[in-house]
Design a protein around this motif. Structure first.
Motif, short mmCIF file in Angstrom:
data_model
loop_
_atom_site.label_atom_id
_atom_site.label_comp_id
_atom_site.label_asym_id
_atom_site.label_seq_id
_atom_site.Cartn_x
_atom_site.Cartn_y
_atom_site.Cartn_z
N LEU A 86 7.94 -1.15 -8.10
CA LEU A 86 7.38 -0.95 -6.90
C LEU A 86 5.75 -0.76 -7.29
O LEU A 86 5.64 -0.15 -8.47
CB LEU A 86 7.63 0.27 -6.20
CG LEU A 86 9.09 0.21 -5.35
CD1 LEU A 86 9.43 1.66 -4.96
CD2 LEU A 86 8.93 -0.74 -4.35
N ARG A 87 4.81 -0.99 -6.46
CA ARG A 87 3.46 -0.90 -6.86
C ARG A 87 2.86 0.06 -5.76
O ARG A 87 2.97 -0.26 -4.64
CB ARG A 87 2.65 -2.23 -6.74
CG ARG A 87 3.01 -2.95 -8.11
CD ARG A 87 2.35 -4.30 -7.85
NE ARG A 87 2.46 -5.11 -9.27
CZ ARG A 87 3.77 -5.66 -9.53
NH1 ARG A 87 4.78 -5.79 -8.87
NH2 ARG A 87 3.86 -6.17 -10.97
N LEU A 88 2.05 0.97 -6.28
CA LEU A 88 1.11 1.75 -5.39
C LEU A 88 -0.26 1.47 -5.46
O LEU A 88 -0.85 1.66 -6.77
CB LEU A 88 1.24 3.34 -5.76
CG LEU A 88 0.54 4.23 -5.01
CD1 LEU A 88 0.80 4.26 -3.61
CD2 LEU A 88 0.41 5.86 -5.65
N LEU A 137 2.21 1.14 -0.46
CA LEU A 137 3.18 0.69 -1.48
C LEU A 137 3.75 -0.81 -1.24
O LEU A 137 3.71 -1.17 -0.10
CB LEU A 137 4.59 1.60 -1.18
CG LEU A 137 4.67 2.93 -1.51
CD1 LEU A 137 6.09 3.66 -1.10
CD2 LEU A 137 4.98 2.91 -2.99
N ARG A 138 3.61 -1.58 -2.29
CA ARG A 138 3.97 -2.81 -2.58
C ARG A 138 5.21 -3.27 -3.27
O ARG A 138 5.39 -2.82 -4.24
CB ARG A 138 2.70 -3.48 -3.07
CG ARG A 138 2.58 -5.18 -2.84
CD ARG A 138 1.26 -5.69 -3.43
NE ARG A 138 1.14 -7.07 -3.15
CZ ARG A 138 0.33 -7.49 -2.47
NH1 ARG A 138 -0.48 -6.79 -1.54
NH2 ARG A 138 0.20 -9.14 -2.31
N ALA A 139 6.22 -3.87 -2.45
CA ALA A 139 7.57 -4.00 -3.20
C ALA A 139 7.51 -5.33 -4.17
O ALA A 139 8.46 -5.58 -4.77
CB ALA A 139 8.82 -4.14 -2.30
N CYS A 140 6.66 -6.13 -3.61
CA CYS A 140 6.45 -7.54 -4.53
C CYS A 140 5.19 -7.99 -4.69
O CYS A 140 4.37 -7.81 -3.64
CB CYS A 140 7.27 -8.68 -3.74
SG CYS A 140 7.05 -10.18 -4.25
N LEU A 141 4.81 -8.02 -6.11
CA LEU A 141 3.31 -8.42 -6.41
C LEU A 141 2.96 -9.65 -5.52
O LEU A 141 1.78 -9.83 -5.18
CB LEU A 141 3.37 -8.74 -7.92
CG LEU A 141 1.99 -9.29 -8.24
CD1 LEU A 141 0.53 -8.14 -8.00
CD2 LEU A 141 2.04 -9.61 -9.93
N MET A 159 -6.05 -9.90 -7.32
CA MET A 159 -5.41 -9.10 -8.13
C MET A 159 -5.97 -7.83 -8.69
O MET A 159 -5.42 -6.90 -8.74
CB MET A 159 -5.25 -9.99 -9.55
CG MET A 159 -4.32 -9.33 -10.67
SD MET A 159 -2.56 -9.18 -10.24
CE MET A 159 -2.31 -10.74 -10.93
N SER A 160 -7.21 -7.81 -8.54
CA SER A 160 -8.20 -6.43 -8.86
C SER A 160 -7.78 -5.25 -7.86
O SER A 160 -7.62 -4.08 -8.13
CB SER A 160 -9.71 -6.67 -8.80
OG SER A 160 -10.14 -7.28 -7.69
N ALA A 161 -7.36 -5.72 -6.54
CA ALA A 161 -6.91 -4.86 -5.52
C ALA A 161 -5.71 -4.56 -5.54
O ALA A 161 -5.27 -3.40 -4.86
CB ALA A 161 -7.44 -5.21 -4.18
N ILE A 162 -4.85 -5.34 -6.08
CA ILE A 162 -3.20 -4.95 -6.09
C ILE A 162 -2.76 -4.20 -6.95
O ILE A 162 -2.00 -3.21 -6.88
CB ILE A 162 -2.22 -6.48 -5.98
CG1 ILE A 162 -2.73 -7.21 -4.86
CG2 ILE A 162 -1.04 -6.12 -6.13
CD1 ILE A 162 -2.39 -8.70 -4.99
#
Length: 329
Positions: free
Chosen positions: A262-264, A270-274, A324-327
């Motif tokens: 997971l990504r914060l 919360l982002r479950a997939c890049l 990408m820099s924001a993700i």
């Protein structure tokens, strides 16, 4: 409650972007100098720690700190120390571009971090400036060497393979694994964001099989079994080498079926997939005073709609619009 999705993947790994700001302008990440998020939109360290603690109670055991460039954020070393005090986290690592690494390694180590991922797409000083927009090759290399001398292990060197830009250096980069115990990780370029990148032949992808073919002139590559804290890289080692080679293959042989991430994002989603623009807002409810139980529900909701696989290469895919820099990568 646990972070197991509908495809029976156990999501125990949280990548945390602490800022969207960066001191470099890499052509594949933030080439057009996007305006940074307003400070009030960025999660505070206290908010990030509360979210991480909630995730740990649900089964998160591995945390990676990313950016932007995490070391540009004021107070980062105190935050890392607080993060290291959270019980239940078995592995904390840091991804950095390495510019500020050399002078801050002791503070990083004192926070309990032993694993470093350092972005370095070229060994050519002039090309480094072309790719990153800054003449910082020496600072990054000195940071890598200092981290090695201080005993950080593993040190992973992340190389985004850019066809027509740095693909002529693959063997030289791979040779580093003979001299140092570094993990040289070749990453297939992912088409994230709306820009067309100048100089990159996006019509002719350079994928893992060709990367393997090119570097195999250096010797026999033997597979290495992944450990419990390893990510998605396919690991190999040349006979007689001190280090390893890793291949991250999001396009040619995606690892979605075993994705545990997971990504914060820095702005509190919360982002479950890049490789999907779907996100769940966690900052909004947090700032409205939600309970820990309600925060846990947001985690569970993100997990529920984690896709089985990405569709970046699908014929009718609209791609990923965020930079990408924001993700957070």
């Amino acid at each position: 409650m646990s972070l197991t999705d509908r495809y029976n993947r156990n999501l125990n790994y949280l990548r945390v972007s602490v800022t969207d700001r960066c001191n470099l302008r890499c052509i594949y990440c933030s080439p057009h100098n996007p305006l940074p998020l307003p400070h009030e939109d960025i999660l505070t360290y206290e908010e990030i720690l509360r979210i991480i603690r909630t995730g740990v109670r649900l089964g998160i055991s591995k945390v990676r700190i990313t950016g932007g460039e995490p070391l540009v954020r004021k107070g980062i070393y105190s935050f890392l120390k607080e993060l290291g005090r959270i019980e239940g986290i078995s592995d904390i690592s840091l991804t950095t571009n390495g510019v500020f690494l050399k002078d801050n390694l002791e503070k990083i180590r004192s926070a309990g971090i032993k694993r470093l991922n350092i972005s370095m797409d070229t060994l050519n000083r002039l090309r480094f400036k072309e790719i990153t927009g800054r003449d910082n090759f020496d600072k990054v290399w000195e940071g890598i060497m200092s981290a090695h001398e201080m005993g950080f292990d593993p040190i992973k060197i992340n190389v985004v393979v850019l066809n027509g830009i740095n693909d002529d250096e693959l063997t030289e980069l791979a040779k580093l694994s003979f001299s140092y115990p570094f993990h040289i990780r070749f990453i297939e370029y992912m088409p994230i964001g709306n820009q067309k990148l100048e100089g990159i032949n996006q019509d002719l992808e350079l994928l893992a099989p060709d990367i393997m073919k090119r570097i195999s002139v250096l010797g026999i590559l033997n597979p290495v079994e992944n450990g419990i804290n390893d990510g998605p890289a396919d690991r190999y080692q040349f006979e007689g080498a001190k280090g390893e080679i890793g291949l991250i293959r999001p396009l040619s042989h995606h690892f979605c079926y075993k994705c545990n991430r997971l990504r914060l994002t820095a702005n509190g989603h919360l982002r479950a997939c890049l490789l999907s623009d779907k996100e769940d807002d966690i900052k909004g409810p947090l700032r409205k005073g939600c309970s820990d139980s309600e925060l846990a529900d947001i985690f569970l909701e993100a997990v529920r709609h984690k896709p089985f696989e990405h569709h970046v290469r699908a014929r009718h895919s609209s791609g990923v619009s965020g930079q990408m820099s924001a993700i957070g990568g």
